[in-house]
Each structure stands twice: as C-alpha cells, then as structure tokens.
Design a protein around this motif. Sequence first.
Motif, short mmCIF file in Angstrom:
data_model
loop_
_atom_site.label_atom_id
_atom_site.label_comp_id
_atom_site.label_asym_id
_atom_site.label_seq_id
_atom_site.Cartn_x
_atom_site.Cartn_y
_atom_site.Cartn_z
N PRO A 212 -5.92 -11.47 4.85
CA PRO A 212 -4.72 -11.30 4.00
C PRO A 212 -4.89 -10.12 3.06
O PRO A 212 -6.01 -9.84 2.60
CB PRO A 212 -4.65 -12.63 3.23
CG PRO A 212 -5.43 -13.59 4.04
CD PRO A 212 -6.52 -12.81 4.69
N PRO A 213 -3.83 -9.39 2.79
CA PRO A 213 -3.94 -8.28 1.84
C PRO A 213 -4.32 -8.78 0.46
O PRO A 213 -3.96 -9.90 0.06
CB PRO A 213 -2.54 -7.66 1.87
CG PRO A 213 -1.65 -8.75 2.34
CD PRO A 213 -2.46 -9.58 3.28
N LYS A 214 -5.04 -7.97 -0.28
CA LYS A 214 -5.44 -8.36 -1.63
C LYS A 214 -4.23 -8.45 -2.56
O LYS A 214 -4.24 -9.20 -3.53
CB LYS A 214 -6.46 -7.36 -2.18
CG LYS A 214 -7.77 -7.34 -1.38
CD LYS A 214 -8.75 -6.34 -1.94
CE LYS A 214 -10.05 -6.34 -1.14
NZ LYS A 214 -11.01 -5.34 -1.66
N PHE A 215 -3.21 -7.67 -2.25
CA PHE A 215 -1.97 -7.73 -3.03
C PHE A 215 -0.83 -7.18 -2.19
O PHE A 215 -1.05 -6.43 -1.23
CB PHE A 215 -2.10 -6.94 -4.34
CG PHE A 215 -2.47 -5.48 -4.14
CD1 PHE A 215 -1.52 -4.53 -3.79
CD2 PHE A 215 -3.80 -5.08 -4.28
CE1 PHE A 215 -1.86 -3.20 -3.60
CE2 PHE A 215 -4.15 -3.74 -4.07
CZ PHE A 215 -3.18 -2.81 -3.74
N VAL A 216 0.39 -7.56 -2.56
CA VAL A 216 1.61 -7.01 -1.97
C VAL A 216 2.54 -6.67 -3.12
O VAL A 216 3.01 -7.56 -3.84
CB VAL A 216 2.29 -8.01 -1.02
CG1 VAL A 216 3.58 -7.39 -0.45
CG2 VAL A 216 1.36 -8.40 0.12
N PHE A 217 2.79 -5.39 -3.32
CA PHE A 217 3.66 -4.94 -4.39
C PHE A 217 5.07 -4.71 -3.85
O PHE A 217 5.25 -4.14 -2.76
CB PHE A 217 3.14 -3.65 -5.02
CG PHE A 217 1.90 -3.85 -5.85
CD1 PHE A 217 1.65 -5.05 -6.49
CD2 PHE A 217 0.97 -2.83 -6.00
CE1 PHE A 217 0.51 -5.24 -7.26
CE2 PHE A 217 -0.16 -3.00 -6.76
CZ PHE A 217 -0.40 -4.21 -7.39
N TRP A 218 6.06 -5.16 -4.60
CA TRP A 218 7.46 -4.92 -4.28
C TRP A 218 8.03 -3.93 -5.31
O TRP A 218 7.75 -4.05 -6.50
CB TRP A 218 8.27 -6.21 -4.30
CG TRP A 218 8.10 -7.05 -3.08
CD1 TRP A 218 7.20 -8.04 -2.89
CD2 TRP A 218 8.89 -6.98 -1.89
NE1 TRP A 218 7.34 -8.61 -1.64
CE2 TRP A 218 8.39 -7.97 -1.00
CE3 TRP A 218 9.96 -6.20 -1.47
CZ2 TRP A 218 8.92 -8.19 0.27
CZ3 TRP A 218 10.49 -6.41 -0.21
CH2 TRP A 218 9.98 -7.39 0.65
N PRO A 265 1.92 -3.53 0.91
CA PRO A 265 0.67 -4.31 0.94
C PRO A 265 -0.54 -3.42 0.77
O PRO A 265 -0.49 -2.21 1.01
CB PRO A 265 0.70 -4.94 2.34
CG PRO A 265 1.53 -4.02 3.15
CD PRO A 265 2.54 -3.40 2.23
N SER A 266 -1.65 -4.02 0.35
CA SER A 266 -2.87 -3.25 0.09
C SER A 266 -3.51 -2.72 1.36
O SER A 266 -4.25 -1.73 1.31
CB SER A 266 -3.88 -4.12 -0.66
OG SER A 266 -4.24 -5.25 0.12
N ASN A 267 -3.25 -3.34 2.49
CA ASN A 267 -3.95 -2.97 3.73
C ASN A 267 -3.04 -2.31 4.76
O ASN A 267 -3.41 -2.18 5.92
CB ASN A 267 -4.59 -4.20 4.35
CG ASN A 267 -3.59 -5.28 4.69
OD1 ASN A 267 -2.45 -5.25 4.22
ND2 ASN A 267 -3.99 -6.24 5.51
N ALA A 268 -1.85 -1.89 4.36
CA ALA A 268 -0.93 -1.25 5.30
C ALA A 268 -0.03 -0.28 4.53
O ALA A 268 0.09 -0.36 3.31
CB ALA A 268 -0.08 -2.28 6.04
N GLY A 269 0.59 0.61 5.30
CA GLY A 269 1.51 1.55 4.68
C GLY A 269 2.78 0.85 4.21
O GLY A 269 3.16 -0.20 4.73
N PRO A 270 3.47 1.41 3.21
CA PRO A 270 4.68 0.77 2.69
C PRO A 270 5.84 0.87 3.68
O PRO A 270 5.88 1.75 4.54
CB PRO A 270 4.97 1.58 1.42
CG PRO A 270 4.37 2.93 1.68
CD PRO A 270 3.15 2.67 2.52
N THR A 271 6.77 -0.06 3.55
CA THR A 271 7.99 -0.06 4.35
C THR A 271 9.16 -0.37 3.44
O THR A 271 9.01 -1.11 2.45
CB THR A 271 7.90 -1.09 5.49
OG1 THR A 271 9.09 -1.02 6.28
CG2 THR A 271 7.73 -2.50 4.97
N SER A 272 10.33 0.20 3.75
CA SER A 272 11.46 0.10 2.84
C SER A 272 12.72 -0.33 3.57
O SER A 272 12.83 -0.21 4.80
CB SER A 272 11.73 1.45 2.14
OG SER A 272 10.60 1.86 1.40
N VAL A 273 13.67 -0.83 2.78
CA VAL A 273 14.98 -1.21 3.28
C VAL A 273 16.00 -0.89 2.20
O VAL A 273 15.69 -0.94 1.00
CB VAL A 273 15.02 -2.71 3.65
CG1 VAL A 273 14.91 -3.59 2.43
CG2 VAL A 273 16.28 -3.04 4.43
N SER A 274 17.20 -0.52 2.63
CA SER A 274 18.28 -0.20 1.67
C SER A 274 19.22 -1.39 1.55
O SER A 274 19.69 -1.92 2.57
CB SER A 274 19.05 1.04 2.15
OG SER A 274 20.12 1.31 1.29
#
Length: 320
Positions: A212-218, A265-274
């Motif tokens: 699991p990622p250490k954190f997930v920022f929104w 997430p800490s272990n992957a690139g960011p993804t976005s939605v409008s």
Amino acid sequence: MLEAQEYSHLQTKKLSLLAIRRLLRLILRIAIFSTLLLLGTTRTQNNDTSTNTSMPDKRSLTEEDNGGEYWVAETYNFPAFDNNTAKNVSTQLGQTAFLHCIVENLGDKTVSWIRRKDFHVLTVGTDKYISDDRFQTVRTGNDNDWVLQIKFTQLKDQGIYECQVSTDPKISVFVNLSVLVAEATISGGPKIIVEKGSSIELTCVISNSSDPPKFVFWYHNNRMINYDSTRGDISVEKAAAKTVISKLYIRDIGEAESGNYTCGPSNAGPTSVSVVISNGENPAAMQHDGNSAPLNGVQTRASLLWNLLLSLSLINYVTR
C-alpha cells in the motif's frame, strides 16, 4: 733347497686357508643378513594377516559377528536447497528486493548469486563481484539463508537470478524478480459532470502496488485537500492483492467545487479528472444522491467517442 721349497709350500697353504676363512665369513654374513630379512618380511605379512583377521570391515559385520551390535557407517550429506523458498519475487519500483536461497548441509562449499541475463557473478559468499553497490549478500537469523539484496530496484533489474552451490557437479536454484510500476487512475475520467447541490465520490484505483502507498494526497486544482474537512471525506483501502483504492467523497457540491481533482499516491504518478458543475440545464449532467457514486460512465464514453469522431473528421478534411 728342499727346505726352501717346503717353506714356500707352507706359506702358500697358509694363504689359501686364510682366503678360505675370509670367504666363509662373507658367506656366513650374507646368510645371516638374508635370514633376518626373510624373518622381517614374514613377520610383517603375519601382522597384516592378523590385523585383517581381527579387524574386519565394519560394513561386512553381521549380527552374529559382532554379538548383536550394529556398526553404523557415517554417511556424507550433500548440500540441498529448501524447496519451500519463494521462486517468484515481486517488488515495487525503487524499493528493496530480497531473494532468498536456503541451503542445507553446505559444509565447506560456497554460495554464489549470478544474474542470468548476462551471466554476471554478483556475489560469492558475502564477497561482492559487481561495482553496483545496490547488490550484496546479507545473512539473516537463519544461517542457511543466503539472501541477495537489491536496493532501489529498477526496471532493468527484472529477470532470473541463479543461486549456485560449488559442488561437483554444481547445483543451482533460480528466482524470478518482477519490478512493479504502480499506476493510478480515477474512475469515470477524464471529465465528470455533476449537478449542483448533489454529492460526488471520486475513486482513485492504484494498481500494480505490491505494498500500500505510504500516503495518497488529493488536490483540488493546486491545493491539497486531505485535511480540509469542509469539502468531504477521504478513505484508503486495499481492494486486492496488488490494488489499493482511495476515495474522495464531497457533499453538497457547488460552483466552488468545480475544477481539476488530482490523486497523488506515494508510489505512482498522479492522475487527474475534471469536475464540471451543472445547474440542471445540461441533459448530460449526472444526478447523485448522498450515498451514490457518480453515474457518468456512459456519458463520459459517449463524449469521448464524439470527440474522436470530430477529430477524425477534421483530419480527413485537412488531408483532402
């Protein structure tokens, strides 16, 4: 004259007797030496025979020969691998990988780690034979476990590694290393239309995540909203063996909540939605109640298909 001849005869006789005595002495010495040599050889043979008779081969003794006592011959146990050791290892990109090799009855033999794709010898025992400091053999609480440690794993580290024991012939076991690259996507993207005053739940799916990622920022636009309780709730949960889900739930959405939302997430690139807020005039707007997830999948696919048809038409017009 007669006396002289007699004297000469006596002298000759004396010399002959003296020569005979010397010859007899020599013959006697040779006989004594030969007898002693023969006696010594016979005694050695008798000793060997006596030894062989009194000390028979342990393996040939029967129960009657040794009075019911069995002599167990000591056997040599050859090195062997523990078959319960993992043969497939997965690790996250950038994390440390541990490849285990448990060898029983190693004795005076050595354990080597070899990278099979280029047959590069990485380590022999605990000695390193590669300039890359990310590789080394470490010992754990189990003295039979020879662990190949690879720090800060990269995609090029994927492949098969051989643990080899220096027996004759050599024996080996192979471990396959997979380096996972986590990927994040937001369901329903890239554009979600919601009606003003309803609620929305954005779901970020993080796949290929061994841990699991250490954190997930929104983020809302450029502002992190993890600790902004006025906007909604955020949750993170493990959905499958290598899948983690993070959800952002926003109540009573208004114009201020429109814009770009990013899952980082800490272990992957960011993804976005409008997220677009509708006042009810848009028939494609999606209705949500307080307990529902956005029902915009059909509209989003229709919008993507429409944009694709427009792009193809424009390309066809330009290339005419």
